[in-house]
Design a protein around this motif. Structure first.
Motif, PDB file in Angstrom:
ATOM      1  N   MET A 122       0.853  -1.174   0.000  1.00  0.00           N
ATOM      2  CA  MET A 122       0.000   0.000   0.000  1.00  0.00           C
ATOM      3  C   MET A 122       0.899   1.238   0.000  1.00  0.00           C
ATOM      4  O   MET A 122       1.897   1.280   0.711  1.00  0.00           O
ATOM      5  N   ASN A 123       0.519   2.255  -0.792  1.00  0.00           N
ATOM      6  CA  ASN A 123       1.352   3.457  -0.807  1.00  0.00           C
ATOM      7  C   ASN A 123       1.154   4.252   0.483  1.00  0.00           C
ATOM      8  O   ASN A 123       0.163   4.101   1.191  1.00  0.00           O
ATOM      9  N   ALA A 124       2.116   5.100   0.784  1.00  0.00           N
ATOM     10  CA  ALA A 124       2.122   5.838   2.045  1.00  0.00           C
ATOM     11  C   ALA A 124       0.914   6.752   2.178  1.00  0.00           C
ATOM     12  O   ALA A 124       0.340   6.895   3.267  1.00  0.00           O
ATOM     13  N   ASP A 125       0.487   7.372   1.093  1.00  0.00           N
ATOM     14  CA  ASP A 125      -0.628   8.308   1.127  1.00  0.00           C
ATOM     15  C   ASP A 125      -1.919   7.604   1.548  1.00  0.00           C
ATOM     16  O   ASP A 125      -2.655   8.075   2.425  1.00  0.00           O
ATOM     17  N   LEU A 126      -2.201   6.462   0.947  1.00  0.00           N
ATOM     18  CA  LEU A 126      -3.406   5.716   1.288  1.00  0.00           C
ATOM     19  C   LEU A 126      -3.310   5.124   2.695  1.00  0.00           C
ATOM     20  O   LEU A 126      -4.293   5.124   3.453  1.00  0.00           O
ATOM     21  N   ALA A 127      -2.131   4.644   3.069  1.00  0.00           N
ATOM     22  CA  ALA A 127      -1.946   4.098   4.417  1.00  0.00           C
ATOM     23  C   ALA A 127      -2.204   5.163   5.477  1.00  0.00           C
ATOM     24  O   ALA A 127      -2.856   4.896   6.498  1.00  0.00           O
ATOM     25  N   LEU A 128      -1.727   6.390   5.237  1.00  0.00           N
ATOM     26  CA  LEU A 128      -1.958   7.482   6.175  1.00  0.00           C
ATOM     27  C   LEU A 128      -3.435   7.843   6.227  1.00  0.00           C
ATOM     28  O   LEU A 128      -4.000   8.043   7.306  1.00  0.00           O
ATOM     29  N   GLN A 129      -4.090   7.921   5.076  1.00  0.00           N
ATOM     30  CA  GLN A 129      -5.519   8.240   5.047  1.00  0.00           C
ATOM     31  C   GLN A 129      -6.318   7.222   5.857  1.00  0.00           C
ATOM     32  O   GLN A 129      -7.189   7.587   6.642  1.00  0.00           O
ATOM     33  N   LYS A 130      -6.035   5.940   5.659  1.00  0.00           N
ATOM     34  CA  LYS A 130      -6.755   4.892   6.388  1.00  0.00           C
ATOM     35  C   LYS A 130      -6.533   5.019   7.894  1.00  0.00           C
ATOM     36  O   LYS A 130      -7.470   4.889   8.680  1.00  0.00           O
ATOM     37  N   ALA A 131      -5.301   5.302   8.305  1.00  0.00           N
ATOM     38  CA  ALA A 131      -4.995   5.419   9.729  1.00  0.00           C
ATOM     39  C   ALA A 131      -5.681   6.643  10.344  1.00  0.00           C
ATOM     40  O   ALA A 131      -6.199   6.577  11.463  1.00  0.00           O
ATOM     41  N   MET A 154      -0.716   3.733  13.580  1.00  0.00           N
ATOM     42  CA  MET A 154      -0.143   2.565  12.926  1.00  0.00           C
ATOM     43  C   MET A 154      -0.536   2.597  11.454  1.00  0.00           C
ATOM     44  O   MET A 154      -1.726   2.655  11.132  1.00  0.00           O
ATOM     45  N   LEU A 155       0.467   2.564  10.572  1.00  0.00           N
ATOM     46  CA  LEU A 155       0.235   2.587   9.136  1.00  0.00           C
ATOM     47  C   LEU A 155       0.665   1.269   8.531  1.00  0.00           C
ATOM     48  O   LEU A 155       1.693   0.706   8.923  1.00  0.00           O
ATOM     49  N   GLU A 156      -0.096   0.794   7.574  1.00  0.00           N
ATOM     50  CA  GLU A 156       0.218  -0.454   6.895  1.00  0.00           C
ATOM     51  C   GLU A 156       1.408  -0.250   5.953  1.00  0.00           C
ATOM     52  O   GLU A 156       1.340   0.532   5.008  1.00  0.00           O
ATOM     53  N   GLY A 157       2.517  -0.936   6.238  1.00  0.00           N
ATOM     54  CA  GLY A 157       3.704  -0.881   5.389  1.00  0.00           C
ATOM     55  C   GLY A 157       4.548   0.371   5.526  1.00  0.00           C
ATOM     56  O   GLY A 157       5.523   0.547   4.798  1.00  0.00           O
ATOM     57  N   HIS A 158       4.175   1.248   6.464  1.00  0.00           N
ATOM     58  CA  HIS A 158       4.889   2.512   6.645  1.00  0.00           C
ATOM     59  C   HIS A 158       4.914   2.872   8.117  1.00  0.00           C
ATOM     60  O   HIS A 158       4.114   2.382   8.909  1.00  0.00           O
ATOM     61  N   THR A 204       6.161  10.227   6.614  1.00  0.00           N
ATOM     62  CA  THR A 204       6.139   8.775   6.756  1.00  0.00           C
ATOM     63  C   THR A 204       7.397   8.183   6.133  1.00  0.00           C
ATOM     64  O   THR A 204       8.012   8.784   5.251  1.00  0.00           O
ATOM     65  N   GLU A 205       7.743   7.011   6.611  1.00  0.00           N
ATOM     66  CA  GLU A 205       8.852   6.238   6.038  1.00  0.00           C
ATOM     67  C   GLU A 205       8.348   4.839   5.765  1.00  0.00           C
ATOM     68  O   GLU A 205       7.533   4.297   6.532  1.00  0.00           O
ATOM     69  N   GLN A 206       8.825   4.243   4.687  1.00  0.00           N
ATOM     70  CA  GLN A 206       8.446   2.877   4.367  1.00  0.00           C
ATOM     71  C   GLN A 206       9.164   1.916   5.299  1.00  0.00           C
ATOM     72  O   GLN A 206      10.312   2.126   5.657  1.00  0.00           O
ATOM     73  N   THR A 207       8.443   0.875   5.701  1.00  0.00           N
ATOM     74  CA  THR A 207       9.045  -0.161   6.536  1.00  0.00           C
ATOM     75  C   THR A 207       9.330  -1.370   5.675  1.00  0.00           C
ATOM     76  O   THR A 207       8.958  -1.406   4.492  1.00  0.00           O
ATOM     77  N   GLY A 208       9.916  -2.383   6.259  1.00  0.00           N
ATOM     78  CA  GLY A 208      10.206  -3.603   5.519  1.00  0.00           C
ATOM     79  C   GLY A 208       8.965  -4.432   5.257  1.00  0.00           C
ATOM     80  O   GLY A 208       8.997  -5.356   4.438  1.00  0.00           O
ATOM     81  N   GLU A 209       7.839  -4.109   5.931  1.00  0.00           N
ATOM     82  CA  GLU A 209       6.603  -4.886   5.756  1.00  0.00           C
ATOM     83  C   GLU A 209       5.927  -4.481   4.474  1.00  0.00           C
ATOM     84  O   GLU A 209       5.929  -3.336   4.079  1.00  0.00           O
ATOM     85  N   THR A 210       5.333  -5.435   3.800  1.00  0.00           N
ATOM     86  CA  THR A 210       4.527  -5.143   2.605  1.00  0.00           C
ATOM     87  C   THR A 210       3.159  -5.777   2.771  1.00  0.00           C
ATOM     88  O   THR A 210       3.011  -6.782   3.450  1.00  0.00           O
ATOM     89  N   ALA A 211       2.177  -5.179   2.118  1.00  0.00           N
ATOM     90  CA  ALA A 211       0.814  -5.715   2.220  1.00  0.00           C
ATOM     91  C   ALA A 211       0.257  -5.996   0.856  1.00  0.00           C
ATOM     92  O   ALA A 211       0.650  -5.472  -0.118  1.00  0.00           O
TER      93      ALA A 211
END
Length: 133
Positions: free
Chosen positions: A1-10, A91-95, A126-133
């Motif tokens: 998931m891209n950072a923008d969408l992950a932030l919006q969801k959170a 908490m952000l998915e993948g970021h 935001t920064e990307q983490t090693g997790e991917t979704a």
């Protein structure tokens, strides 16, 4: 998931679960405002993203709409949003959220003469983490 969408969801999840905000807008928190939306309500607004050293910078806005409660009601909604989001640990998915800070807020009467819009803006990194979704 891209950072923008992950932030919006959170952000949406945080606001949807916030008791102080719910006391003001009930469940009227929208990404896409329906034509028959009751007042007052809160809508996700504009956002911008850009590359940032090691991550992504986000600038986003939320809009509080009020009729019967006027400017004061819009400001109370904006205050609840600020309390829920400024320096929040989300908490952000993948970021990873590095920070989320209040930038500014404005209120204005809409062209219909009955509706007040409060706009509150935030900046996040935001920064990307090693997790991917």
């Amino acid at each position: 998931m891209n950072a923008d969408l992950a932030l919006q969801k959170a952000i949406y999840t945080r606001l949807a679960g916030d008791a102080a905000l719910a006391a003001l807008v009930a469940t009227r928190l929208y990404d896409n405002v329906p034509g028959d939306a009751g007042f007052p309500y809160l809508a996700l607004g504009e956002n911008e993203t850009r590359d940032w050293p090691g991550g992504t910078e986000h600038r986003l806005a939320l809009h509080a709409f009020s009729r019967g409660g006027g400017r004061a009601e819009a400001k109370r909604i904006m205050g609840a949003v600020n309390a829920a989001l400024h320096d929040a640990s989300l908490m952000l998915e993948g970021h990873e959220l590095v920070n989320l800070r209040f930038l500014d807020g404005t209120t204005r009467r809409e062209a219909d003469g009955m509706t007040w819009r409060g706009t509150i803006r935030f900046r996040a990194v935001t920064e990307q983490t090693g997790e991917t979704a």
